[in-house]
Scaffold this motif. Structure first.
Motif, PDB file in Angstrom:
ATOM      1  N   ARG A 121       0.854  -1.190   0.000  1.00  0.00           N
ATOM      2  CA  ARG A 121       0.000   0.000   0.000  1.00  0.00           C
ATOM      3  C   ARG A 121       0.885   1.233   0.000  1.00  0.00           C
ATOM      4  NH1 ARG A 121      -4.766   1.383   4.315  1.00  0.00           N
ATOM      5  NH2 ARG A 121      -5.662  -0.484   3.338  1.00  0.00           N
ATOM      6  N   ILE A 122       0.659   2.099  -0.968  1.00  0.00           N
ATOM      7  CA  ILE A 122       1.381   3.362  -1.058  1.00  0.00           C
ATOM      8  C   ILE A 122       0.438   4.476  -0.633  1.00  0.00           C
ATOM      9  CG2 ILE A 122       2.518   4.988  -2.613  1.00  0.00           C
ATOM     10  CD1 ILE A 122       3.443   2.640  -4.279  1.00  0.00           C
ATOM     11  N   VAL A 123       0.831   5.252   0.346  1.00  0.00           N
ATOM     12  CA  VAL A 123       0.021   6.359   0.858  1.00  0.00           C
ATOM     13  C   VAL A 123       0.588   7.662   0.301  1.00  0.00           C
ATOM     14  CG1 VAL A 123      -0.800   7.568   2.913  1.00  0.00           C
ATOM     15  CG2 VAL A 123      -0.567   5.075   2.940  1.00  0.00           C
ATOM     16  N   VAL A 124      -0.285   8.467  -0.294  1.00  0.00           N
ATOM     17  CA  VAL A 124       0.114   9.733  -0.908  1.00  0.00           C
ATOM     18  C   VAL A 124      -0.345  10.878  -0.014  1.00  0.00           C
ATOM     19  CG1 VAL A 124       0.001  11.150  -2.990  1.00  0.00           C
ATOM     20  CG2 VAL A 124      -0.181   8.658  -3.166  1.00  0.00           C
ATOM     21  N   LEU A 125       0.601  11.748   0.352  1.00  0.00           N
ATOM     22  CA  LEU A 125       0.308  12.872   1.244  1.00  0.00           C
ATOM     23  C   LEU A 125       0.869  14.158   0.648  1.00  0.00           C
ATOM     24  CD1 LEU A 125       1.297  11.148   4.614  1.00  0.00           C
ATOM     25  CD2 LEU A 125      -1.038  11.627   3.857  1.00  0.00           C
ATOM     26  N   GLY A 126       0.224  15.253   1.005  1.00  0.00           N
ATOM     27  CA  GLY A 126       0.678  16.555   0.527  1.00  0.00           C
ATOM     28  C   GLY A 126      -0.424  17.583   0.617  1.00  0.00           C
TER      29      GLY A 126
END
Length: 354
Positions: free
Chosen positions: A114-119
């Motif tokens: 699982r890749i979590v994208v934040l920003g």
């Protein structure tokens, strides 16, 4: 001379039969027999009354059309030449639920990530994900509450599953964001090169990731997190608010950093390869290294009546499919996963979400 309104109009029988032949693609003797029985013949052996056809034969026409529609749904056979050696593939019917390879026992746990994208908002997170999914750049901005995507791969005889969680809607909910961080294996942090505040937020999120993983592992010095940072909008002509030297100084040299443009694709391929390397995934998971097929073709070519087919019977070249029905697991499921992992590393304490 007046025309009698009740006068019968006749059409050639051959014309009616030709219509059935064009619908079915074959000369069916049963249809011909039923048609001749159901319609009364007019004077002369070669003509048929339209009035009788409308009552008796329209039912036959509807039946033929219905069967044709069933055949079209059940026997779609796209040819994926680059992946199957020009082998015709039956896709049967669309999936009714999302495909989870781990739950189905079709892959190993180490092959699921699982890749979590934040920003910050408006930095291009959604368009970077669209690049990875093989979709087009979207000019019009729409705020993202939460996006969850699942991409399934077949590379070198093995299946891989990559879940991508864009947790933009959790920006104002620390507990939910922490849960997403704890369930993430790899992280993609995105900021805009023309927005200093968006870079400051990435620095804060990086520290959150380090603290959360240290708490989960009950370690004061855990291994460095798997993080890739993208400075997006490299294509803009406006002066940059963040220089590369500042990024290296703030994040450290051990954090993978790439200047990217989601609009023209510059730098995104290198960022995706870095994500694959950190996740332990093959380099062929990068968008330019595999063939993108439909989820129906993926299922038909990989999942047979006895389950998962071996690599020798599957694709020859690397292939991937995006699951259109993928949904994020419930927060309850994620919480159970975190508690299980926390108990595994620390038998006396439970991991605190808040």
């Amino acid at each position: 001379m007046e025309v009698n309104a009740t006068e019968k109009i006749y059409l050639p029988v051959d014309g009616i039969l030709e219509m059935f032949h064009s619908l079915t693609g074959r000369h069916d003797s049963d249809i011909t027999h039923s048609l001749l029985q159901g319609a009364a013949l007019a004077p002369g052996p070669q003509h048929l009354k339209v009035s009788n056809i409308s009552k008796t034969s329209m039912g036959i026409i509807k039946t033929v059309k219905g069967r044709l529609k069933q055949q079209e749904k059940g026997s779609v056979s796209p040819s994926i030449s680059s992946c199957s050696g020009n082998r015709q593939v039956s896709t049967d019917r669309p999936p009714k639920r999302s495909v989870d390879l781990l739950e189905l026992g079709l892959t190993k746990r180490r092959n699921c990530h699982r890749i979590v994208v934040l920003g910050a908002p408006k930095v291009g997170k959604t368009n970077i994900l669209l690049r990875f999914l093989g979709k087009d750049f979207e000019e019009q901005y729409e705020p993202t509450t939460e996006d969850f995507h699942r991409k399934l791969f077949h590379v070198g005889g093995e299946a891989y599953q990559m879940d991508l969680l864009d947790a933009a809607g959790e920006r104002d909910f620390p507990a939910k964001r922490r849960l997403s961080i704890l369930t993430g294996d790899t992280f993609l942090l995105v900021f805009s090169l023309d927005d200093r505040e968006s870079f400051d937020e990435v620095c804060v999120r990086l520290n959150e990731i380090k603290d959360a993983k240290a708490k989960l592992l009950n370690s004061k010095h855990p291994a460095r997190p798997r993080v890739v940072v993208c400075g997006n909008k490299a294509d803009i002509a406006a002066p940059r608010a963040v220089r590369r030297s500042e990024v290296t100084e703030a994040l450290g040299e051990d954090v993978a950093f790439f200047e990217t443009s989601a609009k023209d694709g510059a730098g995104t391929e290198a960022a995706f390869r870095a994500l694959a390397a950190l996740s332990g995934l093959p380099d062929e998971t990068s968008p330019s290294r595999h063939q993108l097929v439909s989820i129906l073709s993926y299922q038909a070519m990989r999942v047979g009546p006895r389950g998962w087919r071996g690599g020798s019977r599957g694709f020859g070249a690397p292939c991937a499919a995006v699951d259109p029905l993928a949904r994020r697991p419930s927060f309850t499921s994620d919480l159970r996963l975190v508690l299980k992992s926390s108990t595994k590393h620390n038998k006396h304490e439970r991991c605190q979400i808040q």
